[in-house]
Design a protein around this motif. Structure first.
Motif, PDB file in Angstrom:
ATOM      1  N   LEU A  54       8.559  -1.778   3.841  1.00 45.97           N
ATOM      2  CA  LEU A  54       7.368  -2.082   2.883  1.00 45.97           C
ATOM      3  C   LEU A  54       7.797  -0.572   1.835  1.00 45.97           C
ATOM      4  O   LEU A  54       7.529  -0.038   1.020  1.00 45.97           O
ATOM      5  N   LEU A  55       8.369   0.297   3.225  1.00 47.38           N
ATOM      6  CA  LEU A  55       8.968   1.565   2.283  1.00 47.38           C
ATOM      7  C   LEU A  55       9.885   1.692   0.781  1.00 47.38           C
ATOM      8  O   LEU A  55       9.597   2.038  -0.067  1.00 47.38           O
ATOM      9  N   GLY A  56      10.579   0.050   0.696  1.00 40.28           N
ATOM     10  CA  GLY A  56      11.414  -0.041  -0.147  1.00 40.28           C
ATOM     11  C   GLY A  56      10.158  -0.746  -1.601  1.00 40.28           C
ATOM     12  O   GLY A  56      11.793  -1.473  -1.916  1.00 40.28           O
ATOM     13  N   GLY A  57       9.948  -1.784  -1.342  1.00 40.75           N
ATOM     14  CA  GLY A  57       9.019  -1.981  -1.594  1.00 40.75           C
ATOM     15  C   GLY A  57       9.662  -3.458  -1.939  1.00 40.75           C
ATOM     16  O   GLY A  57      10.250  -4.279  -2.706  1.00 40.75           O
ATOM     17  N   LEU A  58      10.398  -3.916  -1.202  1.00 38.39           N
ATOM     18  CA  LEU A  58      11.253  -5.082  -0.937  1.00 38.39           C
ATOM     19  C   LEU A  58      10.061  -6.405  -0.086  1.00 38.39           C
ATOM     20  O   LEU A  58      10.404  -7.735  -0.658  1.00 38.39           O
ATOM     21  N   ASP A  59       9.656  -5.391  -0.125  1.00 33.97           N
ATOM     22  CA  ASP A  59       7.970  -6.183   0.323  1.00 33.97           C
ATOM     23  C   ASP A  59       6.471  -5.998   0.695  1.00 33.97           C
ATOM     24  O   ASP A  59       6.707  -4.836   0.131  1.00 33.97           O
ATOM     25  N   ARG A  60       5.438  -6.570   0.432  1.00 33.58           N
ATOM     26  CA  ARG A  60       4.408  -5.688   0.471  1.00 33.58           C
ATOM     27  C   ARG A  60       3.551  -6.062   1.737  1.00 33.58           C
ATOM     28  O   ARG A  60       3.657  -6.554   2.504  1.00 33.58           O
ATOM     29  N   PRO A  61       2.693  -4.657   2.434  1.00 29.70           N
ATOM     30  CA  PRO A  61       1.652  -4.876   3.644  1.00 29.70           C
ATOM     31  C   PRO A  61       0.597  -5.596   2.862  1.00 29.70           C
ATOM     32  O   PRO A  61       0.523  -6.498   1.683  1.00 29.70           O
ATOM     33  N   THR A  62       0.302  -6.035   4.198  1.00 27.99           N
ATOM     34  CA  THR A  62      -0.538  -7.700   4.842  1.00 27.99           C
ATOM     35  C   THR A  62      -2.168  -6.455   3.681  1.00 27.99           C
ATOM     36  O   THR A  62      -2.732  -7.288   3.217  1.00 27.99           O
ATOM     37  N   SER A  63      -2.031  -5.351   4.102  1.00 34.50           N
ATOM     38  CA  SER A  63      -3.264  -4.332   3.838  1.00 34.50           C
ATOM     39  C   SER A  63      -2.719  -3.010   3.879  1.00 34.50           C
ATOM     40  O   SER A  63      -1.586  -2.722   4.402  1.00 34.50           O
ATOM     41  N   GLY A  64      -3.378  -2.405   3.579  1.00 29.89           N
ATOM     42  CA  GLY A  64      -3.584  -0.293   3.347  1.00 29.89           C
ATOM     43  C   GLY A  64      -2.472  -0.661   2.340  1.00 29.89           C
ATOM     44  O   GLY A  64      -1.889  -1.751   1.128  1.00 29.89           O
ATOM     45  N   SER A  65      -2.105   0.777   2.326  1.00 31.79           N
ATOM     46  CA  SER A  65      -1.119   1.150   0.561  1.00 31.79           C
ATOM     47  C   SER A  65      -0.131   1.761   1.018  1.00 31.79           C
ATOM     48  O   SER A  65       0.738   2.634   1.940  1.00 31.79           O
ATOM     49  N   VAL A  66       1.406   1.633   0.212  1.00 34.38           N
ATOM     50  CA  VAL A  66       2.530   2.157  -0.136  1.00 34.38           C
ATOM     51  C   VAL A  66       2.853   2.627  -1.813  1.00 34.38           C
ATOM     52  O   VAL A  66       2.449   2.616  -2.338  1.00 34.38           O
ATOM     53  N   GLU A  67       3.319   4.170  -1.325  1.00 30.90           N
ATOM     54  CA  GLU A  67       3.668   4.653  -2.175  1.00 30.90           C
ATOM     55  C   GLU A  67       4.361   5.172  -2.469  1.00 30.90           C
ATOM     56  O   GLU A  67       5.340   5.981  -2.110  1.00 30.90           O
ATOM     57  N   VAL A  68       5.243   5.113  -3.940  1.00 27.73           N
ATOM     58  CA  VAL A  68       6.621   5.646  -3.925  1.00 27.73           C
ATOM     59  C   VAL A  68       6.227   6.461  -4.684  1.00 27.73           C
ATOM     60  O   VAL A  68       6.959   6.163  -6.057  1.00 27.73           O
ATOM     61  N   ASP A  69       7.241   7.869  -5.156  1.00 29.29           N
ATOM     62  CA  ASP A  69       6.760   9.116  -5.886  1.00 29.29           C
ATOM     63  C   ASP A  69       5.703   8.730  -6.828  1.00 29.29           C
ATOM     64  O   ASP A  69       5.469   8.679  -8.662  1.00 29.29           O
ATOM     65  N   GLY A  70       4.679   8.546  -5.964  1.00 30.44           N
ATOM     66  CA  GLY A  70       3.029   8.717  -6.520  1.00 30.44           C
ATOM     67  C   GLY A  70       2.358   7.511  -6.952  1.00 30.44           C
ATOM     68  O   GLY A  70       1.706   7.428  -7.885  1.00 30.44           O
ATOM     69  N   ILE A  71       3.752   6.411  -7.289  1.00 29.25           N
ATOM     70  CA  ILE A  71       3.262   4.639  -7.534  1.00 29.25           C
ATOM     71  C   ILE A  71       2.897   4.330  -6.827  1.00 29.25           C
ATOM     72  O   ILE A  71       3.833   4.021  -5.137  1.00 29.25           O
ATOM     73  N   GLU A  72       1.718   3.758  -6.967  1.00 31.88           N
ATOM     74  CA  GLU A  72       1.435   2.409  -5.885  1.00 31.88           C
ATOM     75  C   GLU A  72       1.577   1.313  -5.892  1.00 31.88           C
ATOM     76  O   GLU A  72       1.461   0.560  -7.242  1.00 31.88           O
ATOM     77  N   LEU A  73       2.667   0.403  -5.209  1.00 34.92           N
ATOM     78  CA  LEU A  73       3.621  -0.297  -5.109  1.00 34.92           C
ATOM     79  C   LEU A  73       2.618  -1.339  -5.449  1.00 34.92           C
ATOM     80  O   LEU A  73       2.342  -2.617  -5.867  1.00 34.92           O
ATOM     81  N   THR A  74       1.004  -1.665  -4.419  1.00 36.25           N
ATOM     82  CA  THR A  74       0.214  -2.457  -3.781  1.00 36.25           C
ATOM     83  C   THR A  74      -0.329  -3.108  -5.454  1.00 36.25           C
ATOM     84  O   THR A  74      -0.347  -4.493  -5.518  1.00 36.25           O
ATOM     85  N   ASP A  75      -0.482  -1.771  -6.343  1.00 34.71           N
ATOM     86  CA  ASP A  75      -0.781  -2.389  -7.351  1.00 34.71           C
ATOM     87  C   ASP A  75      -0.210  -3.473  -8.764  1.00 34.71           C
ATOM     88  O   ASP A  75      -0.226  -3.044  -9.814  1.00 34.71           O
ATOM     89  N   LEU A  76       1.630  -3.111  -9.085  1.00 35.83           N
ATOM     90  CA  LEU A  76       2.722  -3.541  -9.752  1.00 35.83           C
ATOM     91  C   LEU A  76       2.131  -5.313  -8.840  1.00 35.83           C
ATOM     92  O   LEU A  76       2.781  -5.722  -8.087  1.00 35.83           O
ATOM     93  N   ALA A  77       2.851  -5.652 -10.591  1.00 35.50           N
ATOM     94  CA  ALA A  77       3.306  -7.353 -10.861  1.00 35.50           C
ATOM     95  C   ALA A  77       5.272  -7.075  -9.445  1.00 35.50           C
ATOM     96  O   ALA A  77       5.269  -6.342  -9.796  1.00 35.50           O
ATOM     97  N   ASN A  78       5.174  -8.373  -9.663  1.00 34.76           N
ATOM     98  CA  ASN A  78       7.063  -7.920  -9.347  1.00 34.76           C
ATOM     99  C   ASN A  78       7.558  -8.112 -10.126  1.00 34.76           C
ATOM    100  O   ASN A  78       8.791  -7.431  -9.762  1.00 34.76           O
TER     101      ASN A  78
END
Ligand SMILES: Nc1ncnc2c1ncn2[C@@H]1O[C@H](COP(=O)(O)OP(=O)(O)OP(=O)(O)O)[C@@H](O)[C@H]1O
Ligand SMILES: [Mg+2]
Length: 226
Positions: A54-78
């Motif tokens: 999840l931290l590396g954006g290899l997979d997405r959380p079922t819920s909740g948020s993960v942010e890398v360098d200020g970018i919210e990963l859950t908002d990003l397209a594949n």
């Protein structure tokens, strides 16, 4: 510059549904300092690899948020997520995942396939990285001709191909003897000295002791850092 490079808020990961569901992470909130050496420890099956993915954006959380360098990963397209991963994060997996039929230098080049570098530039960069991990003389060897520690160095060189700011490793010293392990640790600390953020899943308490930031996962939750 933000001094937190990765942040999660109540990240939850459930595999499967209904009675067969596995609650791998049950709400994890954490912040990883930029430039730190962070270790993730905890018993087998308690969610360490899931958290690293999840931290590396290899997979997405079922819920909740993960942010890398200020970018919210859950908002990003594949595709945007894949591009962020290739720019910012290098991965080293437990069993190295080297391609058997390729030479050392070709294995490193595979990470540069989508960078727009010419073949000549890729080869030059791959050789530079092999020199950095102390393997120049093995550039044309196949993985089967290398020791475990040498294969691990190739995996690290490959993870560094795109000069990522973050290096994520799942049990990178799991198969190594203590000498090879110490060499890898020296190399990692040198990379940290160059400004990289290291995130490592490990069962090795000697290594975890060297980390500035310890994350302990038990039954999908964080324990108070030791
Ligand atoms: N793709 C998946 N599908 C279903 N369940 C999964 C999947 N990946 C992991 N799990 C389950 O999620 C839980 C956490 O697994 P995870 O791989 O994160 O553990 P771990 O702490 O890395 O363990 P280890 O130290 O053995 O590598 C386990 O119960 C595992 O069986
Ligand atoms: Mg694991």
């Amino acid at each position: 510059m933000n001094d937190v490079i990765i942040r999660t808020e109540n990240a939850l990961k459930t595999y499967g549904r209904g009675p067969a569901a596995t609650h791998a992470l049950r709400g994890v909130s954490l912040a990883i300092p930029r430039g730190s050496f962070t270790c993730i420890v905890g018993p087998s099956g308690h969610g360490k690899s899931t958290l690293m993915h999840l931290l590396g954006g290899l997979d997405r959380p079922t819920s909740g948020s993960v942010e890398v360098d200020g970018i919210e990963l859950t908002d990003l397209a594949n595709s945007a997520l894949a591009s962020l991963r290739s720019q910012k994060i290098g991965f080293v997996f437990q069993f190295f995942n080297l391609l058997r039929h390729l030479t050392t230098v070709e294995n490193v080049e595979t990470a540069m396939m989508f960078t727009g570098l010419s073949e000549k530039q890729q080869a030059a960069r791959a050789r530079e990285l092999l020199a950095q991990v102390g393997l120049s003389e093995k550039a044309n060897a196949k993985p089967s001709e290398l020791s475990g520690g040498q294969q691990q160095r190739v995996a690290i060189a490959r993870a560094l191909a795109n000069d990522p700011e973050i290096l994520m490793m799942d049990e990178p010293t799991g198969n190594l003897d203590s000498v090879a392990e110490a060499e890898i640790l020296d190399l990692l600390l040198e990379l940290q000295g160059q400004g990289k953020t290291l995130v490592m899943v490990t069962h090795n308490l000697e290594i975890a002791r060297r980390a500035q930031h310890l994350i302990e996962v038990r039954d999908g939750r964080l324990c108070q850092a030791a």
